[in-house]
Write an enzyme that holds these catalytic residues in place. Structure first.
Site, PDB file in Angstrom:
ATOM      1  N   ARG A   1      37.803  34.224  39.846  1.00 55.19           N
ATOM      2  CA  ARG A   1      37.525  33.638  41.169  1.00 55.19           C
ATOM      3  C   ARG A   1      36.100  33.943  41.608  1.00 55.19           C
ATOM      4  O   ARG A   1      35.482  33.164  42.316  1.00 55.19           O
ATOM      5  CB  ARG A   1      38.560  34.142  42.176  1.00 55.19           C
ATOM      6  CG  ARG A   1      39.918  33.540  41.845  1.00 55.19           C
ATOM      7  CD  ARG A   1      41.008  33.949  42.791  1.00 55.19           C
ATOM      8  NE  ARG A   1      42.297  33.493  42.250  1.00 55.19           N
ATOM      9  CZ  ARG A   1      43.466  33.839  42.724  1.00 55.19           C
ATOM     10  NH1 ARG A   1      43.544  34.650  43.775  1.00 55.19           N
ATOM     11  NH2 ARG A   1      44.572  33.376  42.178  1.00 55.19           N
TER      12      ARG A   1
ATOM     13  N   CYS B   1      41.871  21.222  38.200  1.00 58.43           N
ATOM     14  CA  CYS B   1      42.356  21.880  39.408  1.00 58.43           C
ATOM     15  C   CYS B   1      41.384  21.573  40.535  1.00 58.43           C
ATOM     16  O   CYS B   1      40.258  21.154  40.295  1.00 58.43           O
ATOM     17  CB  CYS B   1      42.467  23.380  39.202  1.00 58.43           C
ATOM     18  SG  CYS B   1      43.471  24.151  40.484  1.00 58.43           S
TER      19      CYS B   1
ATOM     20  N   LYS C   1      52.486  29.571  35.057  1.00 61.87           N
ATOM     21  CA  LYS C   1      51.273  30.225  35.567  1.00 61.87           C
ATOM     22  C   LYS C   1      51.668  31.080  36.760  1.00 61.87           C
ATOM     23  O   LYS C   1      52.185  30.566  37.753  1.00 61.87           O
ATOM     24  CB  LYS C   1      50.246  29.172  35.959  1.00 61.87           C
ATOM     25  CG  LYS C   1      48.983  29.792  36.577  1.00 61.87           C
ATOM     26  CD  LYS C   1      47.914  28.758  36.861  1.00 61.87           C
ATOM     27  CE  LYS C   1      46.718  29.391  37.530  1.00 61.87           C
ATOM     28  NZ  LYS C   1      45.656  28.422  37.814  1.00 61.87           N
TER      29      LYS C   1
ATOM     30  N   LYS D   1      50.555  32.063  31.287  1.00 63.86           N
ATOM     31  CA  LYS D   1      49.323  32.651  31.802  1.00 63.86           C
ATOM     32  C   LYS D   1      49.644  33.616  32.924  1.00 63.86           C
ATOM     33  O   LYS D   1      50.399  33.232  33.824  1.00 63.86           O
ATOM     34  CB  LYS D   1      48.435  31.525  32.318  1.00 63.86           C
ATOM     35  CG  LYS D   1      47.146  31.987  32.955  1.00 63.86           C
ATOM     36  CD  LYS D   1      46.426  30.814  33.540  1.00 63.86           C
ATOM     37  CE  LYS D   1      45.233  31.341  34.311  1.00 63.86           C
ATOM     38  NZ  LYS D   1      44.544  30.330  35.054  1.00 63.86           N
TER      39      LYS D   1
HETATM   40  C1  PBG Z   1      42.275  27.440  38.609  1.00 63.79           C
HETATM   41  C2  PBG Z   1      42.315  28.468  37.551  1.00 63.79           C
HETATM   42  C3  PBG Z   1      42.339  29.873  37.662  1.00 63.79           C
HETATM   43  C4  PBG Z   1      42.269  30.363  36.374  1.00 63.79           C
HETATM   44  C5  PBG Z   1      42.230  29.274  35.514  1.00 63.79           C
HETATM   45  N1  PBG Z   1      42.285  28.103  36.253  1.00 63.79           N
HETATM   46  C6  PBG Z   1      42.315  30.737  38.839  1.00 63.79           C
HETATM   47  C7  PBG Z   1      43.395  30.762  39.812  1.00 63.79           C
HETATM   48  O1  PBG Z   1      44.456  30.176  39.654  1.00 63.79           O
HETATM   49  O2  PBG Z   1      43.137  31.389  40.845  1.00 63.79           O
HETATM   50  C8  PBG Z   1      42.223  31.807  35.995  1.00 63.79           C
HETATM   51  C9  PBG Z   1      41.554  32.095  34.699  1.00 63.79           C
HETATM   52  C10 PBG Z   1      41.181  33.501  34.491  1.00 63.79           C
HETATM   53  O3  PBG Z   1      41.467  34.409  35.298  1.00 63.79           O
HETATM   54  O4  PBG Z   1      40.546  33.749  33.459  1.00 63.79           O
HETATM   55  N2  PBG Z   1      43.473  27.154  39.228  1.00 63.79           N
END
Ligand code: PBG
Length: 329
Positions: free
Chosen positions: A209, A124, A199, A252
């Site tokens: 974050r 990402c 997601k 997720k």
């Molecule tokens: C990055 C990402 C996120 C998570 C995993 N990959 C954060 C988001 O989308 O803001 C969240 C993982 C977690 O909360 O444990 N895109």
């Protein structure tokens, strides 16, 4: 349909002793199902505790090796790596740097442990961009095409470093297809893809974050992550990813979305992962710290319910603790 009823039928007969209960147990939680998320950070020498996630740390490469030794000794089969770079810019340049933190992490792990540990790399842009969004931006819009291009570059850099599996999490349309093509064009046919398919734009990501300094600097992620009201749309997302070449699909977060895990597993019979996310972890940790719940009991019950719903594997920050508990059993 079976019609016997009480007193011929007595459900309690199969509950009287521990042995009979273990005999009729329908679902088991195994260490083989767990994937442990690890944060690696550029430019640190000591582990940095993550305030909102007690027990989790940002690690240097040296500490990452120690962590992996522990993970392997507990029997955890896989980790997923998240990188935190020292600098960010609008393109997330360091995300595809051959000497970026994740690329170096993969290299040192593979050098040291080879096939003893499966390495998955999260793909990402949000940890690498100065605006904190998961893609390339123009006029405050997240652009799909240019983001796919960046994601392809990042995927190839991860594969060059030796990753076993790539997990795209930016929720761009066509991301699985784009990555499959980039990997295949570069002779990485055996690098697999675990797609963050369904997601959701979730409040449960808050602690992550903080851990990865990846909060968006403006707006939110609702133009790419899913609206949590939508179940049918989740099924479409999964179907698209399967058709684009995903090897594993993911739902997720986990706990508030088990209805979808159940439906998706039933409908597609595809290898299915769930992500027990940061907010789910921190809630249990906080309540346990206050002495309001029994941490071990609540964790094992939560993770087991994910399996009962149909998940084949669980990404969880509790993996090491569960490993310990399952050993003690
Ligand atoms: C990055 C990402 C996120 C998570 C995993 N990959 C954060 C988001 O989308 O803001 C969240 C993982 C977690 O909360 O444990 N895109």
């Amino acid at each position: 349909m079976i019609k016997t009823k009480f007193p011929i039928s007595r459900m309690r007969r199969l509950r009287y002793t521990p042995l009979i209960r273990s005999l009729v147990k329908e679902t088991q939680l195994s260490i083989n199902d767990l994937i442990y998320p690890i944060f690696v950070k550029e430019g640190i020498i000591e582990p940095e505790p993550i305030a909102a996630m007690p027990g989790q740390f940002r690690l240097s490469l040296d500490d990452l090796i120690k962590e992996c030794e522990q993970v392997i000794s507990l029997g955890i089969p896989a980790i997923i790596l998240f990188g935190i770079p020292s600098e960010k810019d609008s393109n997330g340049s360091l995300a595809s740097d051959p000497d970026g933190i994740v690329q170096l992490a993969v290299k040192v792990i593979k050098q040291r442990f080879g096939d003893q540990l499966l390495v998955i790399t999260d793909l990402c842009l949000c940890q690498y961009t100065d605006h904190g969004h998961c893609g390339i931006i123009q006029d405050n819009q997240i652009l799909n095409g240019p983001t796919l291009k960046r994601m392809q570059e990042i995927a190839v850099s991860h594969a060059n470093a030796g990753t076993d599996m790539i997990a795209p999490s930016s929720m761009m349309d066509g991301q699985v297809q784009a990555l499959r093509k980039a990997l295949d064009d570069n002779k990485f046919e055996i690098v697999s893809i675990m797609a963050y398919s369904a997601k959701f734009s979730s409040n449960f990501y808050g602690p992550f974050r903080d851990a990865a300094s990846s909060a968006p600097s403006f707006g939110d992620r609702k133009s790419y992550q899913m609206d949590y009201s939508n179940g049918n749309e989740a099924i479409r997302e999964v179907l698209l990813d399967i058709n684009e070449g995903a090897d594993i699909i993911m739902v997720k977060p986990a706990l508030a979305y088990l209805d979808l895990v159940y439906k998706i597993k039933k409908k597609f019979g595809f290898p299915t992962a769930v992500y027990n996310v940061s907010g789910e972890y921190s809630m249990i940790k906080a309540a346990a710290e206050k002495g309001w719940i029994n941490e071990k009991g609540v964790v094992l019950e939560s993770l087991l319910s994910m399996k009962r719903a149909g998940a084949d594997m669980i990404l969880t920050y509790f993996a090491k603790e569960v490993g310990q508990w399952l050993k003690e059993k």
